[in-house]
Design a protein around this motif. Sequence first.
Motif, PDB file in Angstrom:
ATOM      1  N   ASP A   1       0.854  -1.183   0.000  1.00  0.00           N
ATOM      2  CA  ASP A   1       0.000   0.000   0.000  1.00  0.00           C
ATOM      3  C   ASP A   1       0.890   1.232   0.000  1.00  0.00           C
ATOM      4  O   ASP A   1       1.549   1.543   0.990  1.00  0.00           O
ATOM      5  N   LEU A   2       0.933   1.945  -1.130  1.00  0.00           N
ATOM      6  CA  LEU A   2       1.781   3.129  -1.252  1.00  0.00           C
ATOM      7  C   LEU A   2       1.035   4.414  -0.943  1.00  0.00           C
ATOM      8  O   LEU A   2       1.535   5.503  -1.205  1.00  0.00           O
ATOM      9  N   GLY A   3      -0.159   4.303  -0.391  1.00  0.00           N
ATOM     10  CA  GLY A   3      -0.947   5.497  -0.105  1.00  0.00           C
ATOM     11  C   GLY A   3      -1.863   5.827  -1.266  1.00  0.00           C
ATOM     12  O   GLY A   3      -2.993   5.346  -1.334  1.00  0.00           O
ATOM     13  N   PRO A   4      -1.380   6.641  -2.233  1.00  0.00           N
ATOM     14  CA  PRO A   4      -2.232   6.992  -3.362  1.00  0.00           C
ATOM     15  C   PRO A   4      -2.567   5.801  -4.237  1.00  0.00           C
ATOM     16  O   PRO A   4      -3.565   5.814  -4.958  1.00  0.00           O
ATOM     17  N   ILE A   5      -1.725   4.768  -4.222  1.00  0.00           N
ATOM     18  CA  ILE A   5      -1.942   3.606  -5.070  1.00  0.00           C
ATOM     19  C   ILE A   5      -1.374   2.381  -4.363  1.00  0.00           C
ATOM     20  O   ILE A   5      -0.467   2.493  -3.530  1.00  0.00           O
ATOM     21  N   THR A   6      -1.926   1.220  -4.678  1.00  0.00           N
ATOM     22  CA  THR A   6      -1.484  -0.030  -4.064  1.00  0.00           C
ATOM     23  C   THR A   6      -0.975  -0.963  -5.147  1.00  0.00           C
ATOM     24  O   THR A   6      -1.580  -1.078  -6.219  1.00  0.00           O
ATOM     25  N   LEU A   7       0.147  -1.647  -4.881  1.00  0.00           N
ATOM     26  CA  LEU A   7       0.704  -2.633  -5.799  1.00  0.00           C
ATOM     27  C   LEU A   7       0.345  -4.026  -5.314  1.00  0.00           C
ATOM     28  O   LEU A   7       0.597  -4.361  -4.150  1.00  0.00           O
ATOM     29  N   VAL A   8      -0.239  -4.829  -6.202  1.00  0.00           N
ATOM     30  CA  VAL A   8      -0.602  -6.203  -5.842  1.00  0.00           C
ATOM     31  C   VAL A   8      -0.123  -7.149  -6.935  1.00  0.00           C
ATOM     32  O   VAL A   8      -0.425  -6.958  -8.124  1.00  0.00           O
ATOM     33  N   GLY A   9       0.639  -8.176  -6.531  1.00  0.00           N
ATOM     34  CA  GLY A   9       1.173  -9.149  -7.470  1.00  0.00           C
ATOM     35  C   GLY A   9       0.099 -10.022  -8.082  1.00  0.00           C
ATOM     36  O   GLY A   9      -1.012 -10.166  -7.561  1.00  0.00           O
ATOM     37  N   ALA A  10       0.468 -10.641  -9.219  1.00  0.00           N
ATOM     38  CA  ALA A  10      -0.522 -11.287 -10.073  1.00  0.00           C
ATOM     39  C   ALA A  10      -0.669 -12.781  -9.857  1.00  0.00           C
ATOM     40  O   ALA A  10      -1.532 -13.402 -10.493  1.00  0.00           O
ATOM     41  N   ALA A  11       0.139 -13.399  -9.001  1.00  0.00           N
ATOM     42  CA  ALA A  11      -0.004 -14.836  -8.789  1.00  0.00           C
ATOM     43  C   ALA A  11      -1.416 -15.138  -8.290  1.00  0.00           C
ATOM     44  O   ALA A  11      -1.944 -14.419  -7.430  1.00  0.00           O
ATOM     45  N   PRO A  12      -2.063 -16.170  -8.833  1.00  0.00           N
ATOM     46  CA  PRO A  12      -3.443 -16.462  -8.429  1.00  0.00           C
ATOM     47  C   PRO A  12      -3.631 -16.566  -6.918  1.00  0.00           C
ATOM     48  O   PRO A  12      -4.620 -16.066  -6.373  1.00  0.00           O
TER      49      PRO A  12
ATOM     50  N   ASP B   1       2.468 -11.121 -25.338  1.00  0.00           N
ATOM     51  CA  ASP B   1       2.162 -11.210 -23.896  1.00  0.00           C
ATOM     52  C   ASP B   1       3.135 -10.338 -23.111  1.00  0.00           C
ATOM     53  O   ASP B   1       3.632 -10.724 -22.049  1.00  0.00           O
ATOM     54  N   PHE B   2       3.388  -9.149 -23.650  1.00  0.00           N
ATOM     55  CA  PHE B   2       4.342  -8.245 -23.032  1.00  0.00           C
ATOM     56  C   PHE B   2       3.919  -7.950 -21.597  1.00  0.00           C
ATOM     57  O   PHE B   2       2.778  -7.570 -21.324  1.00  0.00           O
ATOM     58  N   GLY B   3       4.826  -8.129 -20.678  1.00  0.00           N
ATOM     59  CA  GLY B   3       4.514  -7.928 -19.271  1.00  0.00           C
ATOM     60  C   GLY B   3       4.786  -6.505 -18.832  1.00  0.00           C
ATOM     61  O   GLY B   3       5.864  -5.971 -19.041  1.00  0.00           O
ATOM     62  N   ALA B   4       3.792  -5.884 -18.262  1.00  0.00           N
ATOM     63  CA  ALA B   4       3.945  -4.520 -17.751  1.00  0.00           C
ATOM     64  C   ALA B   4       2.827  -4.277 -16.749  1.00  0.00           C
ATOM     65  O   ALA B   4       2.037  -5.168 -16.440  1.00  0.00           O
ATOM     66  N   SER B   5       2.774  -3.064 -16.264  1.00  0.00           N
ATOM     67  CA  SER B   5       1.761  -2.752 -15.251  1.00  0.00           C
ATOM     68  C   SER B   5       0.579  -2.041 -15.886  1.00  0.00           C
ATOM     69  O   SER B   5       0.695  -1.411 -16.934  1.00  0.00           O
ATOM     70  N   THR B   6      -0.568  -2.171 -15.248  1.00  0.00           N
ATOM     71  CA  THR B   6      -1.754  -1.420 -15.631  1.00  0.00           C
ATOM     72  C   THR B   6      -2.387  -0.891 -14.357  1.00  0.00           C
ATOM     73  O   THR B   6      -2.183  -1.453 -13.266  1.00  0.00           O
ATOM     74  N   ARG B   7      -3.148   0.180 -14.484  1.00  0.00           N
ATOM     75  CA  ARG B   7      -3.734   0.807 -13.308  1.00  0.00           C
ATOM     76  C   ARG B   7      -5.250   0.775 -13.388  1.00  0.00           C
ATOM     77  O   ARG B   7      -5.821   1.037 -14.453  1.00  0.00           O
TER      78      ARG B   7
ATOM     79  N   HIS C   1     -17.067   6.392  -1.495  1.00  0.00           N
ATOM     80  CA  HIS C   1     -15.605   6.423  -1.638  1.00  0.00           C
ATOM     81  C   HIS C   1     -14.965   5.114  -1.201  1.00  0.00           C
ATOM     82  O   HIS C   1     -13.823   5.103  -0.720  1.00  0.00           O
ATOM     83  N   ALA C   2     -15.654   4.001  -1.406  1.00  0.00           N
ATOM     84  CA  ALA C   2     -15.108   2.681  -1.072  1.00  0.00           C
ATOM     85  C   ALA C   2     -14.352   2.132  -2.275  1.00  0.00           C
ATOM     86  O   ALA C   2     -14.662   1.062  -2.815  1.00  0.00           O
ATOM     87  N   PHE C   3     -13.370   2.896  -2.719  1.00  0.00           N
ATOM     88  CA  PHE C   3     -12.565   2.489  -3.867  1.00  0.00           C
ATOM     89  C   PHE C   3     -11.134   2.955  -3.660  1.00  0.00           C
ATOM     90  O   PHE C   3     -10.850   3.785  -2.791  1.00  0.00           O
ATOM     91  N   LYS C   4     -10.238   2.416  -4.473  1.00  0.00           N
ATOM     92  CA  LYS C   4      -8.804   2.730  -4.314  1.00  0.00           C
ATOM     93  C   LYS C   4      -8.081   2.402  -5.614  1.00  0.00           C
ATOM     94  O   LYS C   4      -8.337   1.370  -6.223  1.00  0.00           O
ATOM     95  N   PRO C   5      -7.155   3.261  -6.073  1.00  0.00           N
ATOM     96  CA  PRO C   5      -6.351   2.922  -7.251  1.00  0.00           C
ATOM     97  C   PRO C   5      -5.367   1.788  -6.945  1.00  0.00           C
ATOM     98  O   PRO C   5      -4.758   1.756  -5.869  1.00  0.00           O
ATOM     99  N   PHE C   6      -5.230   0.870  -7.888  1.00  0.00           N
ATOM    100  CA  PHE C   6      -4.297  -0.238  -7.761  1.00  0.00           C
ATOM    101  C   PHE C   6      -3.440  -0.315  -9.031  1.00  0.00           C
ATOM    102  O   PHE C   6      -3.914  -0.018 -10.131  1.00  0.00           O
ATOM    103  N   GLN C   7      -2.187  -0.700  -8.844  1.00  0.00           N
ATOM    104  CA  GLN C   7      -1.334  -1.047  -9.983  1.00  0.00           C
ATOM    105  C   GLN C   7      -1.185  -2.549 -10.012  1.00  0.00           C
ATOM    106  O   GLN C   7      -0.755  -3.163  -9.036  1.00  0.00           O
ATOM    107  N   LEU C   8      -1.555  -3.143 -11.149  1.00  0.00           N
ATOM    108  CA  LEU C   8      -1.582  -4.591 -11.291  1.00  0.00           C
ATOM    109  C   LEU C   8      -0.576  -5.030 -12.346  1.00  0.00           C
ATOM    110  O   LEU C   8      -0.092  -4.233 -13.150  1.00  0.00           O
ATOM    111  N   TYR C   9      -0.295  -6.317 -12.356  1.00  0.00           N
ATOM    112  CA  TYR C   9       0.688  -6.877 -13.273  1.00  0.00           C
ATOM    113  C   TYR C   9       0.001  -7.877 -14.186  1.00  0.00           C
ATOM    114  O   TYR C   9      -0.646  -8.820 -13.726  1.00  0.00           O
ATOM    115  N   THR C  10       0.140  -7.652 -15.482  1.00  0.00           N
ATOM    116  CA  THR C  10      -0.573  -8.472 -16.449  1.00  0.00           C
ATOM    117  C   THR C  10       0.191  -8.462 -17.763  1.00  0.00           C
ATOM    118  O   THR C  10       1.367  -8.084 -17.813  1.00  0.00           O
TER     119      THR C  10
END
Length: 928
Positions: free
Chosen positions: A640-651, A744-750, A774-783
């Motif tokens: 959790d980086l505050g303005p955005i959260t990073l979450v890994g993609a493993a199932p 299948d280029f790997g990069a981040s999406t928000r 306001h029950a929402f939050k930006p996330f950066q995901l890996y795909t």
Amino acid sequence: MMLFLGVMLSTYAQKLTGIVIDANNDPIPGANVIVKETQSGTTTDFEGNFTITIKEFPVTLQVSFIGYQPVEMKINGPQTLKIILKENNEFLEDVVVTASRSKEKIKESPVSIELMSLKEIKRTTAPSFYDGLSNLKGVDLNTNSLTFQSVNTRGFATFANNRFLQLIDGMDNTSPALNFPLGNLIGINELDVQSVEILPGAASALYGANAFNGVLNMRSKNPFNSLGLSAYVKYGVTKQEAAGTNPYSDVGVRYAWGGNYAAAKVNFSFLKGTDWYAVDYTDIDTNPLNAGLRGNRQSNPSYDGMNIYGDEIAYTIPIHDATGGLLDDIRVSRTGYKEVNLTDYEAKSLKADVGFHYRPSGQPGKLEFIWNSRFGSGKTIYQGANRYVLDGILIHQHKLEVKNKNWFVRAYYTGEDAGNSYDTKFTAWNINRKWRSDRAWFTDYGRVYVNARLNGADEATAHQMARDFADNSPVDSFGQPKTPRFEPGTPEYEQAFAEVTSDPNFKTGGKFIDKTNLKHIEGNYNFRDLIKFAEIQIGGSLRRYSLHSDGTIFTDYPGSTPINIDEAGAYIQLSKKLMDDRLKLATSLRYDQQKNFDGNFSPRFSAVYSAGENKEHNFRLSLQTGFRNPSTQDLYIGLDLGPITLVGAAPDNRDRYEEVVPAHDPVNNVDFPATITGRDAYTNAYTLSSFLKFAQTQNPADLVVAQTETIKPEQVSTIEFGYRGEIIKNLSLDFAAYYNQYNDFGASTRVMALSSQVGTVDNFNSALPAIGSHAFKPFQLYTNAKSTVISYGADFGINYKAGDYMIGLIYDYAKFDFTPAEGEEDFRPGFNTPEHRIKASLANDKLYKGFGFKIDYKYQTEFMWQSSFADGMVPARSILDAQVSYNIKKYKTKIKIGGSNLLGDEYLPAPGTGKVGSMFYFGLTYGN
């Protein structure tokens, strides 16, 4: 009887002595002297002398050294030899091993390869040989900080370059947790470097997943070949407008000893300086509510300064009238702390290693056992998702290897400890929370703001009054005592800083824990002595990452299931020379599998044709594929980086991560906690760009449901054509053109994730409760990208030798093409590479009676940088480096005076980093 034995020994074991020198009568230490066919041999000492035992004459002696033409001579009896080696065209004749995992002349390499030989290491203008890599063709060096540079080739650069493999004597130099090499912060002592080879482009066919965009292979000196004491000391200054002038020092020592059967070496080096200050206070607030106010703290209530941390904590405060009706929303951020108040910018690097070598036969090329342990520790700043102070980070590697001229088996262990490292953003957030909780601070702010507005203050004045009160008042908005803001430099601030940076709970602290480790075993066998029709090699490897961060980086929370990542791979390579050895064909195939994914095949085919009377024109063509497994962070990060959260993609990572965001029920006018999980981010979210557009238009039709697919390995298919040869005498050319297609280029999406407890994205009516509260939050995901990503370019290098003067000119061109498919507007490839780079050099090692010099000039055009920390344009830059040296042969000493960025124009490596200033140094080197 004893006399007879003595006569027999003198007959069958006679001594052959000699000296090996160059054309200038200078001794060549470390030259190989081998008896042909027997592999019996030795190396020359520092004075170029050698002694070798010969059982029976005549013999054929082979004498060689990198950068010189080998000599072969027939010797009929005992004598004292004087052997002169002539310099070769190092651009064509030097020997490399990385391209094919076997020795070959650089001109015969099937793919592009760059070599920094021992000569080039000694003449580099940069403060260290690693900094000097930036002068090679096709190589880009990204300066993360004074002691941490990241090597990049052929685009898609980051400081966390997990597309690039860095090896030291066959060991992957990657940080197991961060999943990328930390430059030479914890690498190799420059006194112990034998050569450095860089293989640009895909190399997965021989080196596996991490060699997706290239390989950097650093080889150290074998103690059998390089004996004795050597040492260096460098002292100088760094100059930067923000940091001023600061001292810089670097010392190192190497000692090796041994005989025919056993040898050992020890290395130690220590560097200390002041890092580049990061003082960019550009407003990077992305919230649309205050878009027209962005600029600075005075103009924008939700100001988010680039190198100010703590002001990422922002909240939209609903303003109500006396009856409870909603009048307005104001977006406000907390007052942050500058980075200069969160670190002392001390830069340190300590490297030490010890190696033991044993040859049962006492002969080179035969069975050899090697034990090597490396230790690296230091302090630097790393910019990833946040800015991290790596303080006392320790990485240690231990290798056991058994080899001979045709095969090797090596096993090694890499462990790390983050030491006292901490995250500057979390540190700032939690220093703020030490004196006032976020909820209480925003409450004070909102109440004072409303009261000021009711009393006739304009918006700007009301905001200033509210911030002054929330930060500095000794009482809160209800009249109760409270602690004012901790100001940098005060005892209260220093105590809070110490407490936060030693606390590994990111809700209250900033320290991160990392004791991740890597275990690796691999082997290779070359059948050249068993199979004659072609050279065949086979090899394979096994690897395990064991993640240990106690939940501070990964989702390996205490009490949760341990996270291990297993990988396995195997390869075969066949090469054959035809047409009087003018045509060399090679093909290889590798299969790799990681536990989370299906296996991948990586084939490679290459052809090299040597034309001309002396094979001086060499044309090469290669077709190959590569792949990259998602990194440890791509799979299992949860941050959790505050303005955005990073979450890994493993199932299994989706259900490991969850966080609570403050929500507000506008109907009942009550606050409540809303939980958002990693699964919500991947399955219950809108694309971030569509959500921000909706925030402006309030039109539900603008919302686009994010379709984030399960991540898989990315793949690249590449074709390369090249030429390396001597156009005319002393004029050499190396050219390569390449085309890469990534699938299948790997990069981040928000995305903007909604709490599924409150609402879902199925349709707007079901999502409205979550959006309205306001029950929402930006996330950066890996795909992976659905669209194909294309990159292409060319590298052109020319070298000319006029007498003792060496002139080099390089031009690198790099371009990429990506057209996002529908729904991929927030996909961020991060090419991060200038389109045009020009490099030029002029050198003379023999200018006048021991004096030499070298000048390097580099220019690159501006380019766009994308990262999870910040996006922005990197301006064009010109850099001039130079050195003058004096060689005192009698005392085995070399003096060097030099500097980098002599033009004094500070340049920005990437948004958020410190601008790089100038360095000036004096160096003294003793020994070989």
